[in-house]
Scaffold this active site. Sequence first.
Site, PDB file in Angstrom:
ATOM      1  N   VAL A   1       9.323  -2.313  -3.287  1.00 17.92           N
ATOM      2  CA  VAL A   1      10.562  -2.757  -3.232  1.00 17.92           C
ATOM      3  C   VAL A   1      11.273  -3.490  -4.162  1.00 17.92           C
ATOM      4  O   VAL A   1      10.751  -4.386  -4.724  1.00 17.92           O
ATOM      5  CB  VAL A   1      10.708  -3.791  -2.146  1.00 17.92           C
ATOM      6  CG1 VAL A   1      12.103  -3.936  -1.485  1.00 17.92           C
ATOM      7  CG2 VAL A   1       9.788  -2.912  -0.720  1.00 17.92           C
TER       8      VAL A   1
ATOM      9  N   GLY B   1       0.827  -1.169  -0.001  1.00 17.86           N
ATOM     10  CA  GLY B   1      -0.049  -0.101   0.001  1.00 17.86           C
ATOM     11  C   GLY B   1       0.860   1.146  -0.080  1.00 17.86           C
ATOM     12  O   GLY B   1       0.330   2.207  -0.453  1.00 17.86           O
TER      13      GLY B   1
ATOM     14  N   ASP C   1       2.668  -2.101  11.423  1.00 15.31           N
ATOM     15  CA  ASP C   1       2.384  -2.783  10.241  1.00 15.31           C
ATOM     16  C   ASP C   1       2.864  -4.266  10.464  1.00 15.31           C
ATOM     17  O   ASP C   1       3.448  -4.894   9.405  1.00 15.31           O
ATOM     18  CB  ASP C   1       2.672  -2.248   9.004  1.00 15.31           C
ATOM     19  CG  ASP C   1       2.186  -2.738   7.902  1.00 15.31           C
ATOM     20  OD1 ASP C   1       0.854  -3.409   7.874  1.00 15.31           O
ATOM     21  OD2 ASP C   1       2.692  -2.526   6.446  1.00 15.31           O
TER      22      ASP C   1
END
Length: 268
Positions: free
Chosen positions: A10, A6, A119
């Site tokens: 990477v 979101g 997260d």
Amino acid sequence: MLGKGGMGEVYEAYDTAKGRVVALKLLHQELAGDPVYQVRFRRESQAAARIAEPHIIPIHDWGVIDGVLFIDMLRVPGVDLRTLLRKEGPLSPIRAVGIIEQIAGALDAAHAGGLVHRDIKPANILVTAADFAYLVDFGLAHTEGDSAVTMVGTAVGSYIYMAPERFDVSDVTGRADIYSLACVLHECLTGASPFPAASMNVLIRSHLSDPPPRPSMQDAGIPAGLDTVIARGMAKNPADRWPTASAMVGAARAALTGAPIPGVPAPQ
């Protein structure tokens, strides 16, 4: 590309200045356009880079290039825990606790430095072939005491592990990470998320009001004591949770041996 979520993407990249392969996270461009977010991003990236804990992915550098915020991290050979669970299914209780124990150490070090990850989920845990576990995405952490994060841009997969207070305007502390880590422990043991739901509304309502699941009811090979450990870790009230991530893992270790579980019984 190694993955996307979101907040950004990477990549495996080559650092031409240092002559090394790295993992490079590129955040969505709209984030770089927010001056308040830029200040927080730099502050928290610097704080995360100072944490010397072997289970936190080292951050080499961070900043903005051509309007894109980036984080340059150590490239670790391995797979994320979500991929591992999809490939191998539920882990043995001793292996599950062993992996969670490493992440607990990373979290306690971060919390001691005033950072809340916010997260914690299988996709943010990397596991090597030797079962050495790393916690990633600390460059997106927040200072303890910040109010609940906006849901805009949050990956849907993150809601599965989100503490109840994250859906409110109350302050968020390290105990929100402990809740999420208990959710991940449940998934490691059973192969399923704590609150499987067909819709986002049902999922959020489950976090807010449903009792924590009991993994031993899904598999007789899971010690019943782990039900108590996870129930306290997933308590609705942050004050009722384990005081530290390592305290939760210590109780899980006791549950594996059948020894009495230290700490106050989990609230019902």
